[in-house]
Design an enzyme around this catalytic site. Structure first.
Site, mmCIF file in Angstrom:
data_model
loop_
_atom_site.group_PDB
_atom_site.id
_atom_site.type_symbol
_atom_site.label_atom_id
_atom_site.label_comp_id
_atom_site.label_asym_id
_atom_site.label_seq_id
_atom_site.Cartn_x
_atom_site.Cartn_y
_atom_site.Cartn_z
ATOM 1 N N ALA A 1 28.444 79.992 -30.709
ATOM 2 C CA ALA A 1 28.136 78.616 -31.106
ATOM 3 C C ALA A 1 28.121 77.644 -29.922
ATOM 4 O O ALA A 1 27.405 76.643 -29.958
ATOM 5 C CB ALA A 1 29.144 78.147 -32.152
ATOM 6 N N ALA B 1 23.372 79.158 -45.576
ATOM 7 C CA ALA B 1 24.574 79.796 -46.106
ATOM 8 C C ALA B 1 24.274 80.356 -47.488
ATOM 9 O O ALA B 1 23.623 79.702 -48.296
ATOM 10 C CB ALA B 1 25.720 78.791 -46.184
ATOM 11 N N HIS C 1 39.383 83.200 -36.513
ATOM 12 C CA HIS C 1 38.143 83.781 -37.033
ATOM 13 C C HIS C 1 38.358 85.279 -37.272
ATOM 14 O O HIS C 1 39.041 85.942 -36.482
ATOM 15 C CB HIS C 1 37.015 83.544 -36.011
ATOM 16 C CG HIS C 1 35.690 84.034 -36.478
ATOM 17 N ND1 HIS C 1 35.213 85.289 -36.181
ATOM 18 C CD2 HIS C 1 34.742 83.436 -37.253
ATOM 19 C CE1 HIS C 1 34.013 85.432 -36.731
ATOM 20 N NE2 HIS C 1 33.704 84.321 -37.379
ATOM 21 N N GLU D 1 30.238 67.849 -48.536
ATOM 22 C CA GLU D 1 29.293 68.907 -48.136
ATOM 23 C C GLU D 1 28.368 69.281 -49.303
ATOM 24 O O GLU D 1 28.814 69.459 -50.432
ATOM 25 C CB GLU D 1 30.081 70.140 -47.682
ATOM 26 C CG GLU D 1 29.183 71.263 -47.189
ATOM 27 C CD GLU D 1 29.971 72.354 -46.491
ATOM 28 O OE1 GLU D 1 30.755 72.038 -45.580
ATOM 29 O OE2 GLU D 1 29.806 73.527 -46.884
ATOM 30 N N ARG E 1 27.568 79.659 -35.134
ATOM 31 C CA ARG E 1 26.913 80.932 -34.844
ATOM 32 C C ARG E 1 26.255 81.485 -36.097
ATOM 33 O O ARG E 1 25.146 81.988 -36.081
ATOM 34 C CB ARG E 1 27.947 81.942 -34.326
ATOM 35 C CG ARG E 1 27.322 83.236 -33.878
ATOM 36 C CD ARG E 1 28.330 84.360 -33.811
ATOM 37 N NE ARG E 1 28.719 84.816 -35.138
ATOM 38 C CZ ARG E 1 29.585 85.791 -35.367
ATOM 39 N NH1 ARG E 1 30.173 86.399 -34.354
ATOM 40 N NH2 ARG E 1 29.886 86.155 -36.608
ATOM 41 N N GLY E 2 26.970 81.396 -37.236
ATOM 42 C CA GLY E 2 26.492 82.010 -38.476
ATOM 43 C C GLY E 2 26.946 83.454 -38.572
ATOM 44 O O GLY E 2 27.598 83.989 -37.668
ATOM 45 N N ASP F 1 41.111 82.932 -30.383
ATOM 46 C CA ASP F 1 40.187 82.093 -31.150
ATOM 47 C C ASP F 1 40.330 80.623 -30.762
ATOM 48 O O ASP F 1 39.324 79.913 -30.629
ATOM 49 C CB ASP F 1 40.472 82.288 -32.648
ATOM 50 C CG ASP F 1 39.272 81.871 -33.488
ATOM 51 O OD1 ASP F 1 38.131 82.180 -33.091
ATOM 52 O OD2 ASP F 1 39.473 81.220 -34.523
ATOM 53 N N TYR G 1 23.380 75.327 -43.812
ATOM 54 C CA TYR G 1 22.148 75.925 -43.281
ATOM 55 C C TYR G 1 22.160 77.419 -43.567
ATOM 56 O O TYR G 1 23.001 78.161 -43.021
ATOM 57 C CB TYR G 1 22.119 75.707 -41.773
ATOM 58 C CG TYR G 1 20.845 76.094 -41.074
ATOM 59 C CD1 TYR G 1 19.773 75.213 -41.024
ATOM 60 C CD2 TYR G 1 20.725 77.324 -40.433
ATOM 61 C CE1 TYR G 1 18.612 75.540 -40.354
ATOM 62 C CE2 TYR G 1 19.564 77.659 -39.754
ATOM 63 C CZ TYR G 1 18.504 76.765 -39.715
ATOM 64 O OH TYR G 1 17.371 77.096 -39.047
ATOM 65 N N HIS H 1 24.081 71.231 -40.734
ATOM 66 C CA HIS H 1 24.585 72.483 -40.157
ATOM 67 C C HIS H 1 23.382 73.221 -39.557
ATOM 68 O O HIS H 1 22.269 73.108 -40.061
ATOM 69 C CB HIS H 1 25.193 73.383 -41.227
ATOM 70 C CG HIS H 1 26.393 72.802 -41.918
ATOM 71 N ND1 HIS H 1 27.393 73.591 -42.447
ATOM 72 C CD2 HIS H 1 26.763 71.529 -42.180
ATOM 73 C CE1 HIS H 1 28.324 72.824 -43.006
ATOM 74 N NE2 HIS H 1 27.962 71.573 -42.857
HETATM 75 P P1 FAD Z 1 31.558 81.197 -32.850
HETATM 76 O O1 FAD Z 1 32.198 79.948 -32.400
HETATM 77 O O2 FAD Z 1 30.487 81.762 -32.005
HETATM 78 O O3 FAD Z 1 32.730 82.270 -33.026
HETATM 79 C C1 FAD Z 1 32.492 83.563 -33.545
HETATM 80 C C2 FAD Z 1 33.516 84.521 -32.932
HETATM 81 O O4 FAD Z 1 33.291 84.635 -31.527
HETATM 82 C C3 FAD Z 1 34.960 84.062 -33.076
HETATM 83 O O5 FAD Z 1 35.759 85.202 -33.228
HETATM 84 C C4 FAD Z 1 35.252 83.356 -31.762
HETATM 85 O O6 FAD Z 1 36.639 83.400 -31.414
HETATM 86 C C5 FAD Z 1 34.419 84.146 -30.777
HETATM 87 N N1 FAD Z 1 33.850 83.311 -29.707
HETATM 88 C C6 FAD Z 1 33.418 82.023 -29.794
HETATM 89 N N2 FAD Z 1 32.920 81.627 -28.611
HETATM 90 C C7 FAD Z 1 33.016 82.658 -27.770
HETATM 91 C C8 FAD Z 1 32.662 82.874 -26.402
HETATM 92 N N3 FAD Z 1 32.092 81.893 -25.669
HETATM 93 N N4 FAD Z 1 32.904 84.083 -25.856
HETATM 94 C C9 FAD Z 1 33.471 85.096 -26.576
HETATM 95 N N5 FAD Z 1 33.838 84.952 -27.867
HETATM 96 C C10 FAD Z 1 33.617 83.764 -28.463
HETATM 97 N N6 FAD Z 1 27.569 79.715 -41.972
HETATM 98 C C11 FAD Z 1 26.281 79.556 -42.311
HETATM 99 O O7 FAD Z 1 25.524 80.526 -42.320
HETATM 100 N N7 FAD Z 1 25.770 78.334 -42.638
HETATM 101 C C12 FAD Z 1 26.536 77.222 -42.685
HETATM 102 O O8 FAD Z 1 26.044 76.123 -43.000
HETATM 103 C C13 FAD Z 1 27.927 77.354 -42.353
HETATM 104 N N8 FAD Z 1 28.743 76.287 -42.361
HETATM 105 C C14 FAD Z 1 30.054 76.432 -41.991
HETATM 106 C C15 FAD Z 1 30.875 75.300 -41.968
HETATM 107 C C16 FAD Z 1 32.216 75.415 -41.605
HETATM 108 C C17 FAD Z 1 33.084 74.182 -41.597
HETATM 109 C C18 FAD Z 1 32.750 76.681 -41.264
HETATM 110 C C19 FAD Z 1 34.200 76.813 -40.900
HETATM 111 C C20 FAD Z 1 31.950 77.812 -41.279
HETATM 112 C C21 FAD Z 1 30.581 77.700 -41.646
HETATM 113 N N9 FAD Z 1 29.725 78.796 -41.652
HETATM 114 C C22 FAD Z 1 28.404 78.648 -42.003
HETATM 115 C C23 FAD Z 1 30.235 80.129 -41.356
HETATM 116 C C24 FAD Z 1 30.180 80.471 -39.840
HETATM 117 O O9 FAD Z 1 28.865 80.502 -39.399
HETATM 118 C C25 FAD Z 1 30.851 81.830 -39.678
HETATM 119 O O10 FAD Z 1 32.209 81.718 -40.019
HETATM 120 C C26 FAD Z 1 30.685 82.541 -38.353
HETATM 121 O O11 FAD Z 1 31.273 83.852 -38.467
HETATM 122 C C27 FAD Z 1 31.401 81.886 -37.188
HETATM 123 O O12 FAD Z 1 30.707 80.826 -36.739
HETATM 124 P P2 FAD Z 1 31.230 79.994 -35.463
HETATM 125 O O13 FAD Z 1 30.312 78.883 -35.309
HETATM 126 O O14 FAD Z 1 32.669 79.728 -35.568
HETATM 127 O O15 FAD Z 1 30.991 81.089 -34.318
#
Ligand code: FAD
Length: 302
Positions: free
Chosen positions: A128, A51, A152, A17, A107-108, A161, A49, A77
């Site tokens: 996301a 981050a 999360h 990464e 989601r971010g 989650d 992205y 990302h």
């Molecule tokens: P989601 O999947 O949307 O989840 C967020 C929360 O909502 C969780 O509690 C989940 O359980 C819940 N949820 C998910 N889907 C639903 C649904 N359909 N209905 C109701 N609840 C739901 N951040 C950056 O800004 N840039 C990056 O490049 C970046 N890279 C990352 C790479 C990795 C490997 C990881 C693990 C994280 C990264 N992050 C990055 C951080 C990430 O954006 C945050 O941790 C963010 O809080 C969660 O993103 P997510 O995509 O898991 O969100």
């Protein structure tokens, strides 16, 4: 072969990464790192992205440069932070035009204060899974998502989650990268819980060698302060000795990597922090290098 097909067939491989650089000196150092790591045959190189305040256009630029100038497959990302759906679609189009076929859809977190309540853009996405669908609709080949070994932080409990992670797979995500964790057991538990649902979607653990107090600080942020006390017991005695701290941090990462491989985890996602040497050392110690043509190089240290 698509990235998901590659991941499914992979044995003893690594991905790496990078984050977009904020200045020219870092960009130059980062590119040297990309060029040094490319011959080790990473399965893919991901580019974060936005981050940590990173430049979002920088993601498209760096991922496209990797696609153009190296044999390594870039994964960009992409987060839903502060952008309407049509702009996100444009970013995916820009990536595809730049030769980047694969996306990690996230989601971010809110800009500025990552722990502030999440507020989606009024014309944007809440979660996301929506971004997964959008990226696939625009033509991305493989889309990955984030997974959280400890659940999360906003999730009421790990089962909820996990259900949402499965929802992201149903939306079309073909692989997941787990949030960094210092306890290999946390990752393995998530892997096993996922397998118990019948899912065979590839799940990659993140591995970051904690080779300096500064890196310890970075990891503390990434893991929401969840670094275990044993890590402090191992590293704190070396706080005043940079060389010894680095050696011990690397030993910890090698032990973790060996344990993951022994548990049958085929691909390790290595955080480079935009530098090559720690990744190079880990890849050597763990025997993760992959020569073009498919044969694996032997470990530097058995
Ligand atoms: P989601 O999947 O949307 O989840 C967020 C929360 O909502 C969780 O509690 C989940 O359980 C819940 N949820 C998910 N889907 C639903 C649904 N359909 N209905 C109701 N609840 C739901 N951040 C950056 O800004 N840039 C990056 O490049 C970046 N890279 C990352 C790479 C990795 C490997 C990881 C693990 C994280 C990264 N992050 C990055 C951080 C990430 O954006 C945050 O941790 C963010 O809080 C969660 O993103 P997510 O995509 O898991 O969100």
């Amino acid at each position: 072969m698509s990235l998901v097909e590659d991941l499914r067939g992979a044995r003893r491989r690594f991905s790496v990464e990078f984050s977009p650089a904020h200045d020219e000196a870092t960009a130059a150092r980062q590119w040297r790192a990309v060029e040094r790591l490319a011959p080790l045959g990473p399965l893919f190189a991901s580019v974060t992205y936005g981050a940590g305040g990173g430049d979002k256009a920088g993601t498209v630029e760096l991922a496209s440069r990797i696609a153009r100038s190296t044999p390594v497959r870039p994964v960009a990302h992409l987060t839903a932070v502060g952008q309407p759906a049509d702009q996100l679609a444009q970013v995916v189009d820009d990536l595809l035009a730049g030769g980047v076929r694969d996306v990690l859809a996230l989601r971010g977190d809110p800009d500025g204060d990552p722990r502030a309540p999440w507020r989606p853009h009024p014309q944007g996405f809440q979660h996301a899974d929506q971004l997964v669908r959008l990226a696939l609709r625009r033509g991305a080949e493989s889309v990955g998502v984030a997974a959280f070994p400890l659940g999360h932080p906003e999730s009421p409990d790990p089962d909820t989650d996990l259900r949402h992670l499965l929802g992201k797979f149903r939306a079309g995500a073909g692989f997941a990268i787990a949030q960094l964790t210092f306890d290999v057991e946390d990752f393995l538990r998530l892997r096993d819980r996922l397998a118990a649902t019948g899912s065979d979607v590839p799940l990659l653990p993140g591995l970051l060698p904690v080779t300096s107090p500064r890196v310890l600080e970075v990891t503390r942020r990434l893991t929401d302060g969840h670094e275990p006390s044993w890590l402090h017991r191992r590293l704190d005695p070396f706080l005043d000795d940079r060389g010894a701290f680095r050696e011990e941090g690397m030993r910890v990462a090698v032990e973790d990597g060996r344990r993951l491989l022994a548990e049958g985890v085929p691909v390790l996602h290595l955080y480079s922090l935009n530098a090559a040497s720690n990744v190079e050392a880990l890849v050597g110690e763990l025997g993760l290098a992959h020569a073009p043509g498919g044969s694996c190089r032997t470990p530097v240290v058995p």
